[in-house]
Design a protein around this motif. Sequence first.
Motif, short mmCIF file in Angstrom:
data_model
loop_
_atom_site.label_atom_id
_atom_site.label_comp_id
_atom_site.label_asym_id
_atom_site.label_seq_id
_atom_site.Cartn_x
_atom_site.Cartn_y
_atom_site.Cartn_z
N THR A 132 0.86 -1.19 0.00
CA THR A 132 0.00 0.00 0.00
C THR A 132 0.89 1.23 0.00
O THR A 132 2.06 1.17 0.38
CB THR A 132 -0.93 0.07 1.24
N LEU A 134 0.19 3.97 1.74
CA LEU A 134 -0.12 4.82 2.88
C LEU A 134 0.50 4.27 4.16
O LEU A 134 0.42 3.07 4.44
CB LEU A 134 -1.64 4.91 3.08
N TRP A 136 -0.13 4.87 7.98
CA TRP A 136 -1.11 5.48 8.89
C TRP A 136 -0.55 5.46 10.30
O TRP A 136 -0.18 4.40 10.82
CB TRP A 136 -2.42 4.70 8.80
N TYR A 200 -6.46 16.57 10.80
CA TYR A 200 -6.11 15.41 9.98
C TYR A 200 -5.04 15.85 8.99
O TYR A 200 -5.21 16.84 8.28
CB TYR A 200 -7.34 14.88 9.24
N ASN A 202 -2.50 14.61 5.80
CA ASN A 202 -2.18 13.59 4.78
C ASN A 202 -1.06 14.18 3.95
O ASN A 202 -1.27 15.06 3.12
CB ASN A 202 -3.43 13.31 3.93
N SER A 222 -0.34 9.58 6.86
CA SER A 222 -1.46 10.34 7.42
C SER A 222 -1.58 10.09 8.91
O SER A 222 -1.17 9.03 9.43
CB SER A 222 -2.77 9.99 6.69
N MET B 89 -10.91 13.77 5.00
CA MET B 89 -9.91 12.70 4.98
C MET B 89 -9.85 12.11 3.59
O MET B 89 -10.87 11.99 2.90
CB MET B 89 -10.25 11.62 6.00
N TYR B 99 -6.17 2.29 2.41
CA TYR B 99 -6.52 3.47 3.20
C TYR B 99 -7.58 3.19 4.27
O TYR B 99 -7.82 4.04 5.12
CB TYR B 99 -7.05 4.57 2.26
N VAL B 101 -7.52 1.49 6.78
CA VAL B 101 -6.94 1.43 8.12
C VAL B 101 -7.20 2.73 8.90
O VAL B 101 -7.30 2.73 10.13
CB VAL B 101 -5.42 1.13 8.03
N GLN B 102 -7.34 3.83 8.18
CA GLN B 102 -7.60 5.13 8.83
C GLN B 102 -8.94 5.14 9.57
O GLN B 102 -9.16 5.97 10.45
CB GLN B 102 -7.63 6.26 7.79
#
Lengths: 228, 162
Positions: A132, A134, A136, A200, A202, A222, B89, B99, B101-102
């Motif tokens: 992935t 991202l 987090w 938030y 990102n 993020s 978001m 994504y 998981v957020q």
Amino acid sequence: MKQIIIASFLSFLLATGLSAQAVLTLDKPEIDLGIVYGGSLKKGRMTLKNTGNDTLRIFNVQPGCGCTAIKKPKEFLAPKESDDIEIEFNSVGYRGRVEKDLFISTSDPASQYVVVKIIADVREEMEPTTKTNLVWLGNVPVGGTVTQTVSFRNMSNRPLTIRGTGSSVATVLVKPNKTVVQPKDSVTVQITVKAMRTFYANERFWLELDSKNQPRVDMRVSFIGVAP
Amino acid sequence: MSEAVTLHPRSAWEEAAILVALACVLGFGYTFFMERGFFSPTLSSETLTEGIRLVSADSARTLFHSGAVLFIDSRHTASYDSGHVPGAMSLPADEFDGYRVQFESMPRSQPLVVYCDGEECNSSVAVAIRLTGMGFTNVRTFFGGWDSWMKAGLPIERSDGR
């Protein structure tokens, strides 16, 4: 005799009016971008031609995804005239075979609404092991820092050198544990973020490689800044 | 002695004209009062498939100012970076699995409003359905999306907080 001439003339006008028609012809059925390396932009084009005998109007050209920017052709194409649709595909966030749609609406009665496929084979030389893009980090207290690691694997058959790192904001720090990554070997990258406010976030960070195919590996991080 | 009354039956053309006129009055009347055609798709209605509600630009603005909802941007990250609803978001439809998981530790009663580019995109609906599948119980789709947000002159934010 006079009526016959008038009737013939009207019939002629009617016949020519009915037979005049715009015809959309595409130079290929799809836009195949071939191999696109992750994070890069790749351009493609398709030619539209009016092979009919009436003016063709291009009402709209709409990509089905924000990943594709387009340059639209002229709105009106005279008979035998042609023009190009130019596209630019942003491969960030994709891997493997990608198919996206491009919608074209025209005045050709047989092609009022045409869907063209944009195809790309997105590959990576340095791939995140999580598959992935991202990272987090969850809740981060404002004023505090959080660190997490993410691993990347060299998928190519030659050593890759990490020439540098970067991020979209100064509060995201990126630190790899090595600079030369052998084929099939991995590098661990430490990501440290500092939350500056309750918000938030990102953000982007990247690794700069010595690879011509993939000079940069882009990732996202993020988190949510929370009151301490 | 009563006078003989002579009836003049209407011709077929007259009856047809009356019927057409009546149909027109009914049709235009329906369109005028309902503000949509009889055969129009009902996307402007309040509920979409899977129990996901649609919201207009006005409702989206009201929800935004209430501060009680979380906006979800289902567009590609490049679009998100160039501008999004403040506080939204990022959850690109094409990267949902990476994504999601957020949202895993988020209370399932959290009100969410999902949007994409506008009426010609459908990723907001796809993401809303998948969020509902994760257990979220209050998911709305802002069908006008980013286009109508921009046209309404509502506040925007870039990913770097500018």
